[in-house]
Design a protein around this motif. Structure first.
Motif, PDB file in Angstrom:
ATOM      1  N   PHE A  38       2.739  17.349 -11.417  1.00 10.08           N
ATOM      2  CA  PHE A  38       3.330  18.525 -10.774  1.00 10.08           C
ATOM      3  C   PHE A  38       2.960  19.762 -11.586  1.00 10.08           C
ATOM      4  O   PHE A  38       2.742  19.684 -12.794  1.00 10.08           O
ATOM      5  N   PRO A  39       2.860  20.924 -10.914  1.00  9.98           N
ATOM      6  CA  PRO A  39       2.531  22.161 -11.625  1.00  9.98           C
ATOM      7  C   PRO A  39       3.737  22.690 -12.386  1.00  9.98           C
ATOM      8  O   PRO A  39       4.861  22.662 -11.874  1.00  9.98           O
ATOM      9  N   CYS A  40       3.502  23.179 -13.580  1.00 15.61           N
ATOM     10  CA  CYS A  40       4.590  23.690 -14.414  1.00 15.61           C
ATOM     11  C   CYS A  40       4.229  25.087 -14.898  1.00 15.61           C
ATOM     12  O   CYS A  40       3.132  25.314 -15.414  1.00 15.61           O
ATOM     13  N   ARG A  41       5.151  26.015 -14.734  1.00 17.06           N
ATOM     14  CA  ARG A  41       4.940  27.401 -15.169  1.00 17.06           C
ATOM     15  C   ARG A  41       5.912  27.801 -16.273  1.00 17.06           C
ATOM     16  O   ARG A  41       6.130  28.992 -16.513  1.00 17.06           O
ATOM     17  N   CYS A  42       6.492  26.851 -16.942  1.00 12.71           N
ATOM     18  CA  CYS A  42       7.419  27.145 -18.032  1.00 12.71           C
ATOM     19  C   CYS A  42       6.650  27.619 -19.267  1.00 12.71           C
ATOM     20  O   CYS A  42       5.642  27.011 -19.649  1.00 12.71           O
ATOM     21  N   SER A  43       7.139  28.661 -19.892  1.00 12.64           N
ATOM     22  CA  SER A  43       6.537  29.138 -21.134  1.00 12.64           C
ATOM     23  C   SER A  43       7.099  28.344 -22.311  1.00 12.64           C
ATOM     24  O   SER A  43       8.143  27.699 -22.217  1.00 12.64           O
ATOM     25  N   ARG A  44       6.405  28.397 -23.419  1.00 15.28           N
ATOM     26  CA  ARG A  44       6.892  27.717 -24.616  1.00 15.28           C
ATOM     27  C   ARG A  44       8.242  28.269 -25.057  1.00 15.28           C
ATOM     28  O   ARG A  44       9.114  27.525 -25.504  1.00 15.28           O
ATOM     29  N   ARG A  45       8.406  29.574 -24.921  1.00 17.32           N
ATOM     30  CA  ARG A  45       9.677  30.186 -25.316  1.00 17.32           C
ATOM     31  C   ARG A  45      10.812  29.671 -24.432  1.00 17.32           C
ATOM     32  O   ARG A  45      11.902  29.348 -24.932  1.00 17.32           O
ATOM     33  N   MET A  46      10.547  29.554 -23.149  1.00 18.45           N
ATOM     34  CA  MET A  46      11.566  29.045 -22.239  1.00 18.45           C
ATOM     35  C   MET A  46      11.929  27.603 -22.585  1.00 18.45           C
ATOM     36  O   MET A  46      13.107  27.228 -22.629  1.00 18.45           O
ATOM     37  N   LEU A  47      10.927  26.793 -22.855  1.00 18.56           N
ATOM     38  CA  LEU A  47      11.185  25.390 -23.170  1.00 18.56           C
ATOM     39  C   LEU A  47      11.922  25.239 -24.488  1.00 18.56           C
ATOM     40  O   LEU A  47      12.772  24.352 -24.632  1.00 18.56           O
ATOM     41  N   GLY A  78      -1.787  27.153  -7.345  1.00 20.79           N
ATOM     42  CA  GLY A  78      -2.717  28.265  -7.480  1.00 20.79           C
ATOM     43  C   GLY A  78      -2.291  29.308  -8.500  1.00 20.79           C
ATOM     44  O   GLY A  78      -1.330  29.140  -9.248  1.00 20.79           O
ATOM     45  N   HIS A  79      -3.044  30.425  -8.516  1.00 18.77           N
ATOM     46  CA  HIS A  79      -2.749  31.526  -9.426  1.00 18.77           C
ATOM     47  C   HIS A  79      -1.443  32.215  -9.039  1.00 18.77           C
ATOM     48  O   HIS A  79      -1.146  32.402  -7.850  1.00 18.77           O
ATOM     49  N   GLN A  80      -0.684  32.597 -10.013  1.00 21.29           N
ATOM     50  CA  GLN A  80       0.464  33.469  -9.852  1.00 21.29           C
ATOM     51  C   GLN A  80       0.437  34.479 -10.999  1.00 21.29           C
ATOM     52  O   GLN A  80       0.419  34.082 -12.167  1.00 21.29           O
ATOM     53  N   GLN A  81       0.393  35.745 -10.622  1.00 19.34           N
ATOM     54  CA  GLN A  81       0.281  36.821 -11.613  1.00 19.34           C
ATOM     55  C   GLN A  81      -0.900  36.574 -12.546  1.00 19.34           C
ATOM     56  O   GLN A  81      -0.828  36.814 -13.757  1.00 19.34           O
ATOM     57  N   GLY A  82      -1.982  36.092 -11.942  1.00 18.86           N
ATOM     58  CA  GLY A  82      -3.213  35.880 -12.687  1.00 18.86           C
ATOM     59  C   GLY A  82      -3.232  34.653 -13.572  1.00 18.86           C
ATOM     60  O   GLY A  82      -4.163  34.476 -14.361  1.00 18.86           O
ATOM     61  N   LYS A  83      -2.246  33.788 -13.445  1.00 21.35           N
ATOM     62  CA  LYS A  83      -2.164  32.612 -14.310  1.00 21.35           C
ATOM     63  C   LYS A  83      -2.077  31.334 -13.478  1.00 21.35           C
ATOM     64  O   LYS A  83      -1.436  31.304 -12.424  1.00 21.35           O
ATOM     65  N   LEU A  84      -2.731  30.288 -13.974  1.00 24.30           N
ATOM     66  CA  LEU A  84      -2.614  28.962 -13.394  1.00 24.30           C
ATOM     67  C   LEU A  84      -1.511  28.183 -14.101  1.00 24.30           C
ATOM     68  O   LEU A  84      -1.184  28.459 -15.264  1.00 24.30           O
ATOM     69  N   PRO A  85      -0.932  27.194 -13.448  1.00 27.53           N
ATOM     70  CA  PRO A  85       0.091  26.388 -14.113  1.00 27.53           C
ATOM     71  C   PRO A  85      -0.537  25.312 -14.992  1.00 27.53           C
ATOM     72  O   PRO A  85      -1.717  24.979 -14.859  1.00 27.53           O
ATOM     73  N   SER A  86       0.236  24.785 -15.900  1.00 30.77           N
ATOM     74  CA  SER A  86      -0.157  23.547 -16.559  1.00 30.77           C
ATOM     75  C   SER A  86       0.161  22.387 -15.606  1.00 30.77           C
ATOM     76  O   SER A  86       0.911  22.549 -14.639  1.00 30.77           O
ATOM     77  N   TRP A  87      -0.436  21.238 -15.858  1.00 28.48           N
ATOM     78  CA  TRP A  87      -0.205  20.058 -15.023  1.00 28.48           C
ATOM     79  C   TRP A  87       0.571  19.033 -15.844  1.00 28.48           C
ATOM     80  O   TRP A  87       0.101  18.577 -16.893  1.00 28.48           O
ATOM     81  N   ARG A  88       1.744  18.691 -15.364  1.00 28.97           N
ATOM     82  CA  ARG A  88       2.585  17.721 -16.056  1.00 28.97           C
ATOM     83  C   ARG A  88       2.571  16.371 -15.334  1.00 28.97           C
ATOM     84  O   ARG A  88       2.558  16.302 -14.110  1.00 28.97           O
ATOM     85  N   TRP A  89       2.607  15.335 -16.120  1.00 30.50           N
ATOM     86  CA  TRP A  89       2.742  13.964 -15.617  1.00 30.50           C
ATOM     87  C   TRP A  89       4.201  13.704 -15.274  1.00 30.50           C
ATOM     88  O   TRP A  89       5.102  13.999 -16.059  1.00 30.50           O
ATOM     89  N   ARG A  90       4.421  13.188 -14.087  1.00 28.37           N
ATOM     90  CA  ARG A  90       5.771  12.855 -13.647  1.00 28.37           C
ATOM     91  C   ARG A  90       6.117  11.469 -14.215  1.00 28.37           C
ATOM     92  O   ARG A  90       5.694  10.433 -13.678  1.00 28.37           O
ATOM     93  N   ALA A  91       6.831  11.442 -15.316  1.00 30.81           N
ATOM     94  CA  ALA A  91       7.105  10.171 -15.995  1.00 30.81           C
ATOM     95  C   ALA A  91       7.760   9.182 -15.037  1.00 30.81           C
ATOM     96  O   ALA A  91       8.828   9.460 -14.480  1.00 30.81           O
TER      97      ALA A  91
END
Length: 319
Positions: free
Chosen positions: A103-112, A136-149
């Motif tokens: 799944f796509p993830c847009r969480c920042s390190r600070r948020m996490l 896709g892009h949001q505000q010029g950024k792509l998401p990271s891709w996380r494995w759904r455990a």
């Protein structure tokens, strides 16, 4: 057929801890008549140091260690390099994504850092983006891709240390397999390569044991059979800290400049793990000829963490 590997990251020169792991992995494989491979884990380009990649095979040969395959089939002409195998990792990512395991993830390190639930020494991802589908892009950024455990029980096939086991969501959580900047994560590349190279056993440092459940589960998700694992001794400096490149642990060139040759180093490493009664000078081949598999495994099991005496460990490692 036993197939094993040594897979360093060229983020600096191989230090004594790396050499110890390489020696033990080589001995463990050779005592079983197995095939030993060398792989350079060079995907994370910003971490790499100039010249370190070329030094790895040179330093291993200096220690007396050889390997059986390389990109030029038919002889030890060179190691495998993950940077030349990216297509395999992207193919695996595409397969996992098609099956709904990413799944796509847009969480920042600070948020996490603010919201991640603690779990031992490593926080688990809290599941913030598990229901997102915007790749896709949001505000010029792509998401990271996380494995759904997956919600299944995992038992790591560990042969030396107590084997980690538990339900994957609580054990490892949803880890990143592809960073937002496009870099493929270590866990995925390692799992894919173990499968593609037919690796049946992995001997490596005990510090990597906590990450093993992720790799075992990914191999299973990709339709493979995980290797068996031996997580062996770690070398400590005089402060009780694990030797590391970032703390200035000395590499092979520095050891040579300090007057140590390969038989000195092999003897010191073997004695520190308990394979010899006292310090001796001997080659890796001589050590192999006088060793048995039960003795090697018993020494590695009881000597999980050890300390070298007499060897120059590095300027930040002195008492």
């Amino acid at each position: 057929m036993i197939r094993a590997r040594f897979a360093p990251t060229p983020s600096g020169p191989l230090h004594l801890g790396n050499l110890c792991t390489a020696l033990l992995a080589w001995l463990h494989c050779r005592l079983q008549g197995g095939v030993f491979l060398l792989r350079i884990d060079d995907l994370d380009r910003p971490r790499l140091q100039p010249g370190a990649e070329e030094a790895v095979p040179r330093d291993l040969r200096w220690l007396g260690l050889d390997w059986d395959e390389g990109p030029d089939i038919g002889g030890p002409h060179g190691p495998y390099r993950q940077s030349k195998r990216r297509w395999r990792y992207h193919k695996a990512l595409s397969s996992l994504r098609r099956r709904g395991l990413l799944f796509p993830c847009r969480c920042s390190r600070r948020m996490l850092a603010a919201v991640s639930a603690p779990h031992g020494a490593t926080p688990l991802y809290p599941g913030t983006c598990r229901n997102r589908r915007d790749w896709g892009h949001q505000q010029g950024k792509l998401p990271s891709w996380r494995w759904r455990a997956p919600n299944r029980y995992c038992h790591v096939p560990e042969m030396l240390q107590p084997a980690p086991e538990g339900w994957l969501p609580a054990m490892v959580g949803d880890v990143v397999l592809r960073r937002a900047d496009g870099f493929v994560a270590y866990h995925l590349a390692t799992a894919v390569d173990e499968m593609a190279m037919g690796i049946t056993q992995v001997f490596r440092g005990a510090d990597l044991l906590p990450t093993t459940a992720v790799q075992v589960a990914l191999v299973e998700d990709l339709g493979g059979r995980p290797p068996r694992y031996w997580h062996g001794p770690l070398l400590l400096n005089h402060h009780g800290q694990r030797l590391a490149k970032r703390t200035g642990a000395l590499g092979v060139d520095a050891l040579r400049q300090a007057g140590w040759d390969a038989p000195d180093v092999v003897g010191a490493l073997a004695a520190s793990v308990g394979l010899l009664d006292g310090r001796q000078r001997l080659s890796a081949a001589e050590l192999l000829s006088g060793l048995t598999l039960p003795r090697l495994e018993a020494a590695c099991q009881t000597g999980t963490i050890t300390q070298l005496e007499g060897l120059p460990l590095g300027e930040n490692s002195t008492p």
